[in-house]
Design an enzyme around this catalytic site. Structure first.
Site, PDB file in Angstrom:
ATOM      1  N   ASP A 122     -17.423  35.350 -41.584  1.00  0.00           N
ATOM      2  CA  ASP A 122     -17.401  34.412 -42.694  1.00  0.00           C
ATOM      3  C   ASP A 122     -17.629  32.978 -42.228  1.00  0.00           C
ATOM      4  O   ASP A 122     -17.584  32.669 -41.033  1.00  0.00           O
ATOM      5  CB  ASP A 122     -16.051  34.477 -43.416  1.00  0.00           C
ATOM      6  CG  ASP A 122     -15.821  35.803 -44.118  1.00  0.00           C
ATOM      7  OD1 ASP A 122     -16.819  36.480 -44.424  1.00  0.00           O
ATOM      8  OD2 ASP A 122     -14.655  36.147 -44.351  1.00  0.00           O
TER       9      ASP A 122
ATOM     10  N   TYR B 201     -10.090  41.223 -32.934  1.00  0.00           N
ATOM     11  CA  TYR B 201     -10.017  39.845 -33.411  1.00  0.00           C
ATOM     12  C   TYR B 201      -8.724  39.200 -32.932  1.00  0.00           C
ATOM     13  O   TYR B 201      -7.703  39.885 -32.762  1.00  0.00           O
ATOM     14  CB  TYR B 201     -10.019  39.803 -34.943  1.00  0.00           C
ATOM     15  CG  TYR B 201     -11.341  40.087 -35.602  1.00  0.00           C
ATOM     16  CD1 TYR B 201     -12.229  39.056 -35.910  1.00  0.00           C
ATOM     17  CD2 TYR B 201     -11.704  41.391 -35.947  1.00  0.00           C
ATOM     18  CE1 TYR B 201     -13.442  39.321 -36.538  1.00  0.00           C
ATOM     19  CE2 TYR B 201     -12.912  41.658 -36.578  1.00  0.00           C
ATOM     20  CZ  TYR B 201     -13.768  40.619 -36.868  1.00  0.00           C
ATOM     21  OH  TYR B 201     -14.966  40.873 -37.495  1.00  0.00           O
TER      22      TYR B 201
END
Length: 259
Positions: free
Chosen positions: A52, A110
């Protein structure tokens, strides 16, 4: 025609995510500009994942079919000359023609970075989420462990996602397997690390936002299974800002335990 796999890293602060978008600067569009300068034509590139706006990557891969016999090490040097300072090509290698940068991924990791101090750190602006209230990293870690395993994660998915609990008609399922989920502190930094076979839209940021509920006394380890089983997005936390999110590992070999 040779298929090349490139490993890159980037700071996502000034980009509208990875994938190409109309009327927006993205990591992929900047990469394609560099490819066009080196190869003399605008070749298609295929990334390993979507990221994103504002999200960073310490490890990311894309593949490209090259009509020229440029050696991999020369391709790395040539692309880096034509890329801005916030994107770097780390390596390149030739792969089989049927290799796919996205579909061959076995798991991803992540890290969500939180600057946990009453005082803002100007050197981490857009690079970590500033949370000035006290955080109990041990409680957060106990809650994070509840994400481990194979679950329906629709409660931790953005309401804009089209994923469904059960994949049908080629659609995406909301079921994912999480291999690792932990929280640790390094000084004033609190780091949430999560590794899994895949992630839904905004899933990691919602996980991070849910763990922040511990600071408000609204989350205990016993609450996490209830949130997952409910499938109710409103029971989970905020979607944490993108600033602190880093894609840190993309693996093309099956998960084999903590490293």
């Amino acid at each position: 025609m040779r298929r090349l796999l490139f490993e890159i890293a980037y700071q996502g602060s000034r980009y509208h995510g990875y994938q190409v978008q109309k009327n927006a600067v993205t990591v992929a569009s900047v990469l394609q500009d560099a490819v066009e300068k080196v190869w003399g034509t605008r070749l298609g590139i295929t990334g390993c994942s979507r990221t994103d706006t504002g999200v960073h990557a310490r490890q990311y891969f894309f593949h490209m079919d090259s009509p020229l016999s440029i050696p991999p090490d020369a391709a790395v040097r040539a692309l880096n000359v034509n890329l801005p300072g916030d994107i770097a090509v780390l390596s390149c290698r030739e792969v089989p023609d049927d290799f796919h940068a996205r579909y061959n991924v076995c798991y991803k990791e992540y890290v969500y970075e939180i600057w946990n101090s009453p005082l803002r750190n100007p050197f981490l602006d857009k690079l970590a989420y500033w949370y000035k209230y006290p955080l109990d990293e041990r409680l957060m870690d106990a809650c994070a462990a509840g994400f481990i395993g194979t679950h329906d994660f629709r409660a931790l998915c953005s309401t804009g996602s089209k994923a469904k609990p059960t994949a049908s008609d080629g659609g995406e399922s909301t079921t994912r397997t999480i291999y690792e989920s932990r929280v640790r502190r390094e000084g004033d930094k609190v780091l949430f690390t999560v590794c899994g076979d895949g992630f839904l839209y905004n899933m990691v940021r919602i996980m991070a936002g849910t763990l922040l509920m511990t600071a408000l006394g609204k989350l205990t380890p016993e609450d996490v299974p209830h949130i997952l089983i409910s499938g109710d997005r409103s029971l989970a936390g905020i979607t944490a800002p993108p600033d602190g999110l880093y894609l840190t590992r993309v693996s093309y070999t099956p998960y084999a335990g903590k490293k």
